[in-house]
Scaffold this motif. Structure first.
Motif, PDB file in Angstrom:
ATOM      1  N   MET A  43       0.830  -1.199   0.000  1.00 22.13           N
ATOM      2  CA  MET A  43       0.000   0.000   0.000  1.00 22.13           C
ATOM      3  C   MET A  43       0.868   1.254   0.000  1.00 22.13           C
ATOM      4  O   MET A  43       0.633   2.199  -0.764  1.00 22.13           O
ATOM      5  CB  MET A  43      -0.907   0.013   1.221  1.00 22.13           C
ATOM      6  CG  MET A  43      -1.760   1.278   1.368  1.00 22.13           C
ATOM      7  SD  MET A  43      -2.184   1.670   3.085  1.00 22.13           S
ATOM      8  CE  MET A  43      -0.608   2.284   3.704  1.00 22.13           C
ATOM      9  N   VAL A  47       0.887   4.056  -2.897  1.00 21.34           N
ATOM     10  CA  VAL A  47       0.549   5.450  -2.556  1.00 21.34           C
ATOM     11  C   VAL A  47       1.686   6.371  -2.978  1.00 21.34           C
ATOM     12  O   VAL A  47       1.449   7.469  -3.517  1.00 21.34           O
ATOM     13  CB  VAL A  47       0.266   5.581  -1.051  1.00 21.34           C
ATOM     14  CG1 VAL A  47       0.206   7.050  -0.641  1.00 21.34           C
ATOM     15  CG2 VAL A  47      -1.049   4.896  -0.690  1.00 21.34           C
ATOM     16  N   ARG A  63      -9.228   5.015  -1.718  1.00 17.76           N
ATOM     17  CA  ARG A  63      -8.903   3.879  -0.849  1.00 17.76           C
ATOM     18  C   ARG A  63     -10.080   3.556   0.066  1.00 17.76           C
ATOM     19  O   ARG A  63     -10.472   2.404   0.244  1.00 17.76           O
ATOM     20  CB  ARG A  63      -7.653   4.215  -0.040  1.00 17.76           C
ATOM     21  CG  ARG A  63      -7.306   3.206   1.067  1.00 17.76           C
ATOM     22  CD  ARG A  63      -7.841   3.656   2.397  1.00 17.76           C
ATOM     23  NE  ARG A  63      -7.293   2.900   3.505  1.00 17.76           N
ATOM     24  CZ  ARG A  63      -7.804   2.913   4.717  1.00 17.76           C
ATOM     25  NH1 ARG A  63      -8.897   3.633   4.965  1.00 17.76           N
ATOM     26  NH2 ARG A  63      -7.274   2.222   5.694  1.00 17.76           N
ATOM     27  N   TYR A 105      -0.582   9.426   4.430  1.00 17.66           N
ATOM     28  CA  TYR A 105      -0.485   9.529   2.972  1.00 17.66           C
ATOM     29  C   TYR A 105       0.263  10.795   2.567  1.00 17.66           C
ATOM     30  O   TYR A 105       1.058  10.781   1.625  1.00 17.66           O
ATOM     31  CB  TYR A 105      -1.881   9.523   2.353  1.00 17.66           C
ATOM     32  CG  TYR A 105      -2.476   8.139   2.173  1.00 17.66           C
ATOM     33  CD1 TYR A 105      -2.033   7.066   2.925  1.00 17.66           C
ATOM     34  CD2 TYR A 105      -3.486   7.906   1.256  1.00 17.66           C
ATOM     35  CE1 TYR A 105      -2.578   5.809   2.769  1.00 17.66           C
ATOM     36  CE2 TYR A 105      -4.032   6.648   1.068  1.00 17.66           C
ATOM     37  CZ  TYR A 105      -3.583   5.606   1.839  1.00 17.66           C
ATOM     38  OH  TYR A 105      -4.119   4.355   1.666  1.00 17.66           O
ATOM     39  N   SER A 208     -13.682   3.042   7.216  1.00 19.46           N
ATOM     40  CA  SER A 208     -13.746   3.234   5.768  1.00 19.46           C
ATOM     41  C   SER A 208     -14.733   4.332   5.386  1.00 19.46           C
ATOM     42  O   SER A 208     -14.387   5.257   4.636  1.00 19.46           O
ATOM     43  CB  SER A 208     -14.130   1.910   5.093  1.00 19.46           C
ATOM     44  OG  SER A 208     -13.200   0.895   5.412  1.00 19.46           O
ATOM     45  N   ILE A 237      -4.463   0.232  -4.304  1.00 18.83           N
ATOM     46  CA  ILE A 237      -4.297   0.857  -2.986  1.00 18.83           C
ATOM     47  C   ILE A 237      -5.396   0.393  -2.039  1.00 18.83           C
ATOM     48  O   ILE A 237      -5.145   0.035  -0.880  1.00 18.83           O
ATOM     49  CB  ILE A 237      -4.299   2.390  -3.113  1.00 18.83           C
ATOM     50  CG1 ILE A 237      -3.037   2.864  -3.842  1.00 18.83           C
ATOM     51  CG2 ILE A 237      -4.394   3.053  -1.739  1.00 18.83           C
ATOM     52  CD1 ILE A 237      -3.028   4.352  -4.156  1.00 18.83           C
ATOM     53  N   GLY A 238      -6.636   0.384  -2.536  1.00 16.28           N
ATOM     54  CA  GLY A 238      -7.742  -0.067  -1.697  1.00 16.28           C
ATOM     55  C   GLY A 238      -7.631  -1.534  -1.324  1.00 16.28           C
ATOM     56  O   GLY A 238      -7.845  -1.920  -0.166  1.00 16.28           O
ATOM     57  N   THR A 241      -4.684  -2.213   1.149  1.00  8.99           N
ATOM     58  CA  THR A 241      -5.017  -1.724   2.485  1.00  8.99           C
ATOM     59  C   THR A 241      -5.978  -2.677   3.179  1.00  8.99           C
ATOM     60  O   THR A 241      -5.821  -2.989   4.369  1.00  8.99           O
ATOM     61  CB  THR A 241      -5.640  -0.323   2.416  1.00  8.99           C
ATOM     62  OG1 THR A 241      -4.780   0.544   1.683  1.00  8.99           O
ATOM     63  CG2 THR A 241      -5.850   0.244   3.813  1.00  8.99           C
TER      64      THR A 241
END
Length: 305
Positions: A43, A47, A63, A105, A208, A237-238, A241
């Motif tokens: 991740m 990112v 994400r 991030y 989330s 990325i999602g 994670t």
């Protein structure tokens, strides 16, 4: 009627099966923690790559959107209520976690990947301190020593010019990741409280959707539409994670805190490796020494009596 303890022969007959089940559970816990370390490190790499094209809050939004869809589907399939039980604590945990994610991030975009992950990995120290203040847990002397070591480790990684001279890491990036570590520590403290009331998927679901809702106003201002392979990058990325969150949640359920945290250090190693292999980040002796101090500080904090 006998006053001594009953013979141990009867329970001994089932002990091997119990030991085998415990060993199998621990083995699965190790695997889950390795999956978490791999997921979170990937991740961070994705990112870092995406941050050259997309604003930080757009990455946070996409994400969070992917994870919201995945966790909601899992909750409905399990027959759980997505509203949870202790909603106040769920909101507090989600809010601190979402802000920590945004700062992390931001820091990844401005710092070498390995250095950013090292600074963020001081979070368990802040968890122990926050648990003492908010939950009344005993603050052991080793925790205070761990806090001092973690700060020394961060100083070696960041190398502020007023201490070391020369070129230091980006100050905004260091402050962002350090803030993310403190807020993540608070979020983990609320997670400890939620263990008695809410299931892990519900906790992740709140993180989330709160992260998604909070990112929308900031993301729309500088929105950049993905094209081509960028869609795959954002989806990755999602997914990575979510992979890390599930691995961490399931691993912590099966292992002692010290064992789980020790395995989690693989994430720091992987972050330095991905940075060197794919991003051209240099690795020097001070960064390695700082990472070693951070690792030592967390070991002290999670050390069992």
């Amino acid at each position: 009627m006998p006053t001594h303890a009953p013979p141990v022969s009867a329970p001994a007959a089932v002990a091997p099966a119990d030991l085998e089940a415990e060993a199998r559970d621990r083995k699965h816990g190790v695997i889950y923690m390795l999956v978490a370390a791999l997921g979170f490190s990937l991740m961070g790499l994705l990112v870092k790559i995406a941050s050259t094209t997309f604003p930080t809050m757009e990455l946070v939004f996409t994400r969070s959107l992917v994870m919201t869809v995945i966790t909601y589907a899992a909750i409905r399939r399990s027959g759980l209520s997505p509203l949870g039980v202790d909603r106040t604590t769920l909101m507090l945990r989600a809010t601190f976690g979402a802000v920590a994610l945004s700062l992390f991030y931001l820091g990844i975009a401005r710092l070498p990947l390995g250095d950013a992950v090292t600074i963020q990995y001081t979070a368990p120290v802040w968890t122990a301190i926050a648990a003492a203040v908010l939950l009344g847990e005993r603050l052991r002397p080793l925790v205070l020593l761990g806090a001092v070591l973690s700060m020394a480790g961060v100083a070696l990684v960041a190398r502020p010019s007023f201490l070391f001279g020369g070129v230091a890491l980006d100050g905004i990036g260091v402050a962002a990741v350090a803030g993310a570590a403190v807020l993540a520590g608070l979020a983990y403290t609320f997670t400890r409280k939620l263990r008695a009331t809410d299931r892990p998927m519900v906790i992740i679901f709140y993180l989330s959707w709160v992260g998604m809702a909070g990112a929308i106003p900031f993301a729309l201002g500088g929105w950049v539409w993905p094209t081509g392979w960028h869609w795959i990058l954002l989806l990755g990325i999602g997914l990575t994670t979510h992979m890390g969150q599930v691995g961490l949640t399931e691993g912590m359920r099966r292992l002692e805190a010290g064992t789980a945290s020790a395995i989690g250090y693989v994430q720091v190693v992987l972050a330095f490796a991905w940075g060197a292999l794919f991003l051209g980040d240099g690795v020097d002796a001070l960064s390695i020494a700082g990472a070693a101090l951070v690792v030592s500080s967390v070991l002290l904090v999670v050390r069992r009596g």
